[in-house]
Motif scaffolding. Structure first.
Motif, PDB file in Angstrom:
ATOM      1  N   VAL A  37       0.779  -1.242   0.128  1.00  0.00           N
ATOM      2  CA  VAL A  37      -0.015  -0.196  -0.056  1.00  0.00           C
ATOM      3  C   VAL A  37       0.748   1.399  -0.100  1.00  0.00           C
ATOM      4  N   CYS A  38       2.170   1.355   1.011  1.00  0.00           N
ATOM      5  CA  CYS A  38       2.691   2.476   1.103  1.00  0.00           C
ATOM      6  C   CYS A  38       3.425   2.801  -0.378  1.00  0.00           C
ATOM      7  N   GLU A  39       3.576   1.832  -1.191  1.00  0.00           N
ATOM      8  CA  GLU A  39       4.182   2.105  -2.524  1.00  0.00           C
ATOM      9  C   GLU A  39       3.145   2.939  -3.358  1.00  0.00           C
ATOM     10  N   PHE A  40       2.128   2.280  -3.282  1.00  0.00           N
ATOM     11  CA  PHE A  40       0.830   3.083  -4.036  1.00  0.00           C
ATOM     12  C   PHE A  40       0.706   4.434  -3.566  1.00  0.00           C
ATOM     13  N   VAL A  41       0.507   4.493  -2.370  1.00  0.00           N
ATOM     14  CA  VAL A  41       0.377   5.933  -1.782  1.00  0.00           C
ATOM     15  C   VAL A  41       1.402   6.921  -2.431  1.00  0.00           C
ATOM     16  N   GLU A  42       2.805   6.456  -2.342  1.00  0.00           N
ATOM     17  CA  GLU A  42       3.827   7.386  -2.911  1.00  0.00           C
ATOM     18  C   GLU A  42       3.447   7.628  -4.429  1.00  0.00           C
ATOM     19  N   MET A  43       3.424   6.524  -5.015  1.00  0.00           N
ATOM     20  CA  MET A  43       3.053   6.660  -6.623  1.00  0.00           C
ATOM     21  C   MET A  43       1.871   7.550  -7.123  1.00  0.00           C
ATOM     22  N   PHE A  44       0.689   7.299  -6.553  1.00  0.00           N
ATOM     23  CA  PHE A  44      -0.367   8.171  -6.741  1.00  0.00           C
ATOM     24  C   PHE A  44      -0.685   9.368  -6.087  1.00  0.00           C
ATOM     25  N   SER A  47      -4.116   9.245  -0.353  1.00  0.00           N
ATOM     26  CA  SER A  47      -4.188   8.793   0.976  1.00  0.00           C
ATOM     27  C   SER A  47      -4.024   7.506   1.198  1.00  0.00           C
ATOM     28  N   GLN A  48      -3.813   6.741   2.168  1.00  0.00           N
ATOM     29  CA  GLN A  48      -3.600   5.418   2.607  1.00  0.00           C
ATOM     30  C   GLN A  48      -5.146   4.662   2.489  1.00  0.00           C
ATOM     31  N   PRO A  49      -6.046   5.213   3.116  1.00  0.00           N
ATOM     32  CA  PRO A  49      -7.449   4.745   2.964  1.00  0.00           C
ATOM     33  C   PRO A  49      -7.897   4.904   1.719  1.00  0.00           C
ATOM     34  N   ALA A  50      -7.624   5.675   0.746  1.00  0.00           N
ATOM     35  CA  ALA A  50      -8.066   5.706  -0.476  1.00  0.00           C
ATOM     36  C   ALA A  50      -7.492   4.476  -1.284  1.00  0.00           C
ATOM     37  N   ILE A  51      -6.057   4.442  -1.042  1.00  0.00           N
ATOM     38  CA  ILE A  51      -5.517   3.408  -1.866  1.00  0.00           C
ATOM     39  C   ILE A  51      -5.955   2.054  -1.377  1.00  0.00           C
ATOM     40  N   SER A  52      -6.151   1.891  -0.136  1.00  0.00           N
ATOM     41  CA  SER A  52      -6.712   0.393   0.502  1.00  0.00           C
ATOM     42  C   SER A  52      -7.974   0.222  -0.007  1.00  0.00           C
ATOM     43  N   GLN A  53      -8.928   1.285  -0.133  1.00  0.00           N
ATOM     44  CA  GLN A  53     -10.239   1.053  -0.732  1.00  0.00           C
ATOM     45  C   GLN A  53     -10.022   0.335  -2.236  1.00  0.00           C
ATOM     46  N   HIS A  54      -9.270   0.962  -2.922  1.00  0.00           N
ATOM     47  CA  HIS A  54      -9.305   0.614  -4.102  1.00  0.00           C
ATOM     48  C   HIS A  54      -8.774  -0.931  -4.345  1.00  0.00           C
ATOM     49  N   LEU A  55      -7.641  -1.105  -3.521  1.00  0.00           N
ATOM     50  CA  LEU A  55      -7.050  -2.669  -3.206  1.00  0.00           C
ATOM     51  C   LEU A  55      -8.249  -3.570  -2.873  1.00  0.00           C
ATOM     52  N   ARG A  56      -9.114  -3.184  -1.852  1.00  0.00           N
ATOM     53  CA  ARG A  56     -10.178  -3.958  -1.338  1.00  0.00           C
ATOM     54  C   ARG A  56     -11.060  -4.247  -2.387  1.00  0.00           C
ATOM     55  N   LYS A  57     -11.496  -3.109  -3.222  1.00  0.00           N
ATOM     56  CA  LYS A  57     -12.296  -3.555  -4.412  1.00  0.00           C
ATOM     57  C   LYS A  57     -11.711  -4.671  -5.460  1.00  0.00           C
ATOM     58  N   LEU A  58     -10.431  -4.431  -5.592  1.00  0.00           N
ATOM     59  CA  LEU A  58      -9.781  -5.500  -6.548  1.00  0.00           C
ATOM     60  C   LEU A  58      -9.654  -6.664  -5.881  1.00  0.00           C
ATOM     61  N   LYS A  59      -9.528  -7.132  -4.691  1.00  0.00           N
ATOM     62  CA  LYS A  59      -9.266  -8.210  -4.001  1.00  0.00           C
ATOM     63  C   LYS A  59     -10.854  -8.722  -3.797  1.00  0.00           C
ATOM     64  N   ASP A  60     -11.942  -8.049  -3.564  1.00  0.00           N
ATOM     65  CA  ASP A  60     -13.040  -8.584  -3.640  1.00  0.00           C
ATOM     66  C   ASP A  60     -13.615  -9.288  -5.089  1.00  0.00           C
ATOM     67  N   ALA A  61     -13.080  -8.625  -6.009  1.00  0.00           N
ATOM     68  CA  ALA A  61     -13.425  -8.985  -7.176  1.00  0.00           C
ATOM     69  C   ALA A  61     -12.614 -10.142  -7.446  1.00  0.00           C
ATOM     70  N   GLY A  62     -11.475 -10.667  -6.880  1.00  0.00           N
ATOM     71  CA  GLY A  62     -10.791 -11.685  -7.104  1.00  0.00           C
ATOM     72  C   GLY A  62      -9.636 -11.262  -8.012  1.00  0.00           C
ATOM     73  N   ILE A  63      -9.309 -10.348  -8.544  1.00  0.00           N
ATOM     74  CA  ILE A  63      -8.376  -9.632  -9.560  1.00  0.00           C
ATOM     75  C   ILE A  63      -6.936  -9.654  -8.704  1.00  0.00           C
TER      76      ILE A  63
END
Length: 114
Positions: A37-44, A47-63
């Motif tokens: 997460v920390c790398e995506f926070v720096e890249m984009f 905020s960490q919560p926003a990145i975590s939300q994106h990753l959660r959606k991708l994880k929930d979809a199985g991607i």
């Protein structure tokens, strides 16, 4: 060779999920590299919560899947997913995003979460 098909509803759902520029870029990067997460926070510069939300959606979809390494959670593309061939085909049409990680490395921000 028979090609796996994805139902229209699921394809629409995946395309909607990947229709977000940040998520699409994350998935393209995860096709080549595992990241935390920390790398995506720096890249984009998000905020960490926003990145975590994106990753959660991708994880929930199985991607995307996560692996715990000590206190760190490392994200990678879920290559065992039934939808991976669909996602991989889509990613094949996108420009390489490796430069984003190279920029982090040059700034000393590429984190080795070990």
């Amino acid at each position: 060779m028979q090609r796996e098909t994805v139902e229209i509803e699921k394809a629409a759902s995946l395309l909607k999920l990947l229709g977000d520029k940040t998520r699409l870029t994350m998935v393209k990067i995860l096709d080549s590299f595992d990241c935390c997460v920390c790398e995506f926070v720096e890249m984009f510069k998000t905020s960490q919560p926003a990145i975590s939300q994106h990753l959660r959606k991708l994880k929930d979809a199985g991607i995307v899947r996560e692996t715990r390494r000590g206190q760190w959670i490392i994200y990678s593309l879920n290559k065992e997913s039934d939808y991976y061939p669909f996602v991989q085909n889509l990613l094949g049409h996108l420009p390489n995003q490796d430069y984003k990680l190279q920029e982090l490395e040059e700034q000393g921000l590429r984190i080795s979460c070990e």
